[in-house]
Design an enzyme around this catalytic site. Sequence first.
Site, mmCIF file in Angstrom:
data_model
loop_
_atom_site.group_PDB
_atom_site.id
_atom_site.type_symbol
_atom_site.label_atom_id
_atom_site.label_comp_id
_atom_site.label_asym_id
_atom_site.label_seq_id
_atom_site.Cartn_x
_atom_site.Cartn_y
_atom_site.Cartn_z
ATOM 1 N N GLU A 138 -34.647 -69.501 -48.722
ATOM 2 C CA GLU A 138 -33.381 -69.970 -49.266
ATOM 3 C C GLU A 138 -33.593 -70.523 -50.679
ATOM 4 O O GLU A 138 -34.574 -71.218 -50.954
ATOM 5 C CB GLU A 138 -32.840 -71.074 -48.350
ATOM 6 C CG GLU A 138 -31.607 -71.788 -48.839
ATOM 7 C CD GLU A 138 -31.262 -72.997 -47.979
ATOM 8 O OE1 GLU A 138 -30.140 -73.499 -48.116
ATOM 9 O OE2 GLU A 138 -32.123 -73.422 -47.170
ATOM 10 N N HIS A 139 -32.664 -70.207 -51.592
ATOM 11 C CA HIS A 139 -32.690 -70.807 -52.925
ATOM 12 C C HIS A 139 -31.945 -72.133 -52.887
ATOM 13 O O HIS A 139 -30.840 -72.217 -52.350
ATOM 14 C CB HIS A 139 -32.024 -69.885 -53.955
ATOM 15 C CG HIS A 139 -31.811 -70.553 -55.297
ATOM 16 N ND1 HIS A 139 -32.728 -70.467 -56.322
ATOM 17 C CD2 HIS A 139 -30.804 -71.335 -55.760
ATOM 18 C CE1 HIS A 139 -32.287 -71.155 -57.363
ATOM 19 N NE2 HIS A 139 -31.122 -71.696 -57.043
ATOM 20 N N LEU A 140 -32.546 -73.173 -53.434
ATOM 21 C CA LEU A 140 -31.900 -74.476 -53.547
ATOM 22 C C LEU A 140 -31.898 -74.895 -55.016
ATOM 23 O O LEU A 140 -32.913 -74.750 -55.705
ATOM 24 C CB LEU A 140 -32.646 -75.531 -52.720
ATOM 25 C CG LEU A 140 -32.679 -75.335 -51.203
ATOM 26 C CD1 LEU A 140 -33.581 -76.387 -50.552
ATOM 27 C CD2 LEU A 140 -31.281 -75.408 -50.611
ATOM 28 N N ASP A 197 -49.124 -81.499 -47.735
ATOM 29 C CA ASP A 197 -49.476 -81.445 -49.160
ATOM 30 C C ASP A 197 -48.380 -82.139 -49.967
ATOM 31 O O ASP A 197 -47.855 -81.588 -50.940
ATOM 32 C CB ASP A 197 -49.638 -79.986 -49.597
ATOM 33 C CG ASP A 197 -50.269 -79.852 -50.985
ATOM 34 O OD1 ASP A 197 -50.945 -80.803 -51.432
ATOM 35 O OD2 ASP A 197 -50.072 -78.809 -51.630
#
Length: 280
Positions: A89-91, A188
């Site tokens: 998904e692009h955020l 991380d």
Amino acid sequence: MEAKLKKELGTAMLRPTGHSGGGCISEGQSYDTDSGRVFVKINHKSQAKLMFDGEHASLEAIFKTETVKVPKPVKVIELDRGGCVFVMEHLDMRGLSKYSKCLGEQLAALHLHNKRQLDKLNKEQQTQNEWQDDWVKFYSQQRLQHQLNLVEKSYGDREAREAWAELQLKIPQFFQDLEISPALLHGDLWGGNVSECEEGPVIFDPASFYGHSEFELGIAGMFGGFNSSFYSAYHEKIPQAPGFAKRNQLYQLFHYLNHWNHFGGGYRGSSIRIMKNLLK
């Protein structure tokens, strides 16, 4: 690559948006598709699929907890000419600022999620469901010892070898009278892997596993990016246990050794210094 993406995603439209990104390991690019905007990470190394499969599983595990926002994973796709891409998904993200406190609360919720699930299961079944494996042994042998083996192979560093020979015998002392519930960790969580969007904080690029929640705060304190409101909110839900400061150094040691192995001798000094501090 774009033809392969169209086929695997089942989209007629695949238009670059101009949003790009990347780090030390992979490149990234956003695309508009028939079903919305996605972000694609690209890596041409031979181990790319193994790495992206792990990241996909990590994002999926965190996503399912419904505690802290992550990009929803879509698909790992092997490229015909070698390498691999990971579609998610692009955020629309920006630097973490107003949601620092919220991130602290949500990260604590992530770390407590597994314990709450186990507690719920125990209550429903009225049975004991204890974690059987030894975290201290796992961390010493599978994390620190592995990194020291790589250091030995690459550098044959006598000072590191001698310090580790003493330190590994002392490690159990740092965990006396401490009860550890296995927590789902990002793995991380440094400043470069956190951000925020309109709705709240976002974490990404995970290397997840189940372990001691304090491990997460090791790298968080190494490179900045987290203010006092983050830590206050986190520790309100998960208070610091006695001996936290020593264990925090022990958890930072893994990351300094890992950086020494990945990026060279610039991290040697910090690795040796922590081992000597822990031996005092």
